[in-house]
Scaffold this motif. Structure first.
Motif, short mmCIF file in Angstrom:
data_model
loop_
_atom_site.label_atom_id
_atom_site.label_comp_id
_atom_site.label_asym_id
_atom_site.label_seq_id
_atom_site.Cartn_x
_atom_site.Cartn_y
_atom_site.Cartn_z
N SER A 182 -2.35 -2.04 46.51
CA SER A 182 -3.28 -1.30 45.61
C SER A 182 -3.49 -2.50 44.58
CB SER A 182 -2.70 -0.01 44.92
OG SER A 182 -1.30 -0.43 44.44
N PHE A 183 -4.86 -2.50 44.06
CA PHE A 183 -4.98 -3.41 43.11
C PHE A 183 -5.73 -3.01 41.95
CE2 PHE A 183 -3.70 -6.71 45.77
CZ PHE A 183 -4.22 -6.40 47.01
N SER A 184 -5.54 -3.64 40.58
CA SER A 184 -6.22 -2.62 39.31
C SER A 184 -7.19 -3.65 39.24
CB SER A 184 -5.30 -2.29 38.37
OG SER A 184 -4.51 -3.42 38.05
N SER A 185 -6.90 -5.02 39.07
CA SER A 185 -8.11 -5.89 38.44
C SER A 185 -7.59 -7.41 39.11
CB SER A 185 -7.91 -6.09 36.90
OG SER A 185 -6.71 -6.59 36.59
N VAL A 186 -7.26 -8.15 38.54
CA VAL A 186 -7.12 -9.53 39.09
C VAL A 186 -5.98 -9.97 38.38
CG1 VAL A 186 -9.19 -10.39 39.79
CG2 VAL A 186 -8.60 -10.69 37.57
N LEU A 187 -5.06 -10.64 39.01
CA LEU A 187 -3.80 -11.56 38.76
C LEU A 187 -4.27 -12.67 37.91
CD1 LEU A 187 -1.57 -11.53 41.47
CD2 LEU A 187 -1.21 -10.01 39.44
N LEU A 188 -3.68 -13.34 36.83
CA LEU A 188 -3.63 -14.39 36.32
C LEU A 188 -4.11 -15.66 37.11
CD1 LEU A 188 -4.74 -15.78 33.55
CD2 LEU A 188 -2.03 -16.27 33.35
N SER A 189 -3.24 -15.72 38.16
CA SER A 189 -3.36 -16.85 39.25
C SER A 189 -4.84 -16.96 39.93
CB SER A 189 -1.89 -16.89 40.25
OG SER A 189 -2.11 -15.50 40.94
N GLU A 190 -5.01 -15.33 40.00
CA GLU A 190 -6.35 -15.11 40.82
C GLU A 190 -7.74 -15.67 39.88
OE1 GLU A 190 -5.06 -11.60 43.90
OE2 GLU A 190 -5.90 -11.07 41.91
#
Length: 270
Positions: free
Chosen positions: A97-105
């Motif tokens: 599950s993903f809500s947005s993007v990680l900072l690394s992404e």
């Protein structure tokens, strides 16, 4: 076809990237379908590639433990009771599950789009600045960062011994990465790294000009050897321009109209 293979473990349908991977034959008994497929919830190739790689790594680890469970226990025939076999650890299936993007992404998105044709220092600044955030606060989804994280990040930079001007540059880069990635993903968020207080003059010392005697000495030594390195030193000492600016000049850009000066006038660069 509405689906086209684009990147490892992904395909695209109606502009959205999906994860897809075949279940190994020896593990199909654990699944209701021979293939795992689900939406990665992004239209960005960079983000899709990072997410697909993360899920693939999680699956490899999970499948390793499933295979271990299926392997015959050494010395099993010597056990008194079948039920005395040690219980296997409770391995959780990968979280997809993903809500947005990680900072690394977000860094990958930022450099993939805005970093094209930019210098290596541009790339390093983004990676280093956001790396500081990850070290201090963890690699979180963009909307998960809070003002407390931003303050902890500020304190970590101060602990590193960075001057106020350096902290300003780092914060500026982090804000740019977050704002750009959020815009690309269509996210609405208040950037917590905006308006963080710190002493911008801390560790900043006023630069004093070089004494005229020192400049004259450098120029005199530069006249002793007639080569391109000495020309460069003389040009910088006489004009005050940056080294990169001087190194990029051609000879026809230099207009000498004062014999007392090594390089009196430089043609304006457009």
């Amino acid at each position: 076809m509405s689906e086209t293979i684009s990147r490892p473990f992904t395909f695209v349908k109606e502009g959205i990237f999906y994860f897809s991977r075949r279940v190994p034959n020896e593990l199909k008994s654990h699944y209701t379908s021979p293939r795992i497929a689900f939406s990665l919830r992004t239209k960005s190739p960079k983000i899709a590639e990072a997410r697909a790689r993360k899920v693939a790594d999680q699956l490899d680890e999970y499948w390793y433990h499933l295979r271990c469970q299926d392997v015959q226990m050494p010395g099993k025939h010597m056990l008194r009771q079948q039920g005395s076999i040690p219980a296997q650890p409770n391995i959780q299936a990968p979280d997809v599950s993903f809500s947005s993007v990680l900072l690394s992404e977000a860094v990958s998105v930022y450099l993939g789009l805005k970093g094209k044709g930019r210098s290596i220092t541009f790339h390093r600044a983004a990676e280093r600045s956001c790396g500081y955030v990850i070290d201090a606060c963890g690699d979180k989804h963009l909307e998960a960062y809070t003002r407390a994280d931003a303050n902890a990040f500020r304190d970590a930079l101060i602990a590193r011994g960075l001057s106020g001007s350096s902290i300003t540059r780092v914060f500026g880069t982090v804000r740019a990465v977050i704002n750009f990635a959020a815009s690309e993903q269509g996210l609405t968020l208040n950037n917590p790294f905006t308006g963080v207080y710190y002493d911008r003059n801390a560790g900043v010392s006023e630069r004093t000009p070089f004494p005229q005697e020192a400049i004259a000495s450098v120029q005199a030594r530069s006249r002793e050897v007639d080569d391109d390195l000495r020309w460069l030193v003389a040009l910088v000492s006489d004009t005050g321009m940056r080294l990169a600016e001087a190194a990029g000049l051609a000879r026809e850009d230099i207009l000498q109209d004062d014999e007392k000066s090594l390089f009196a006038r430089v043609r304006p660069l457009v």
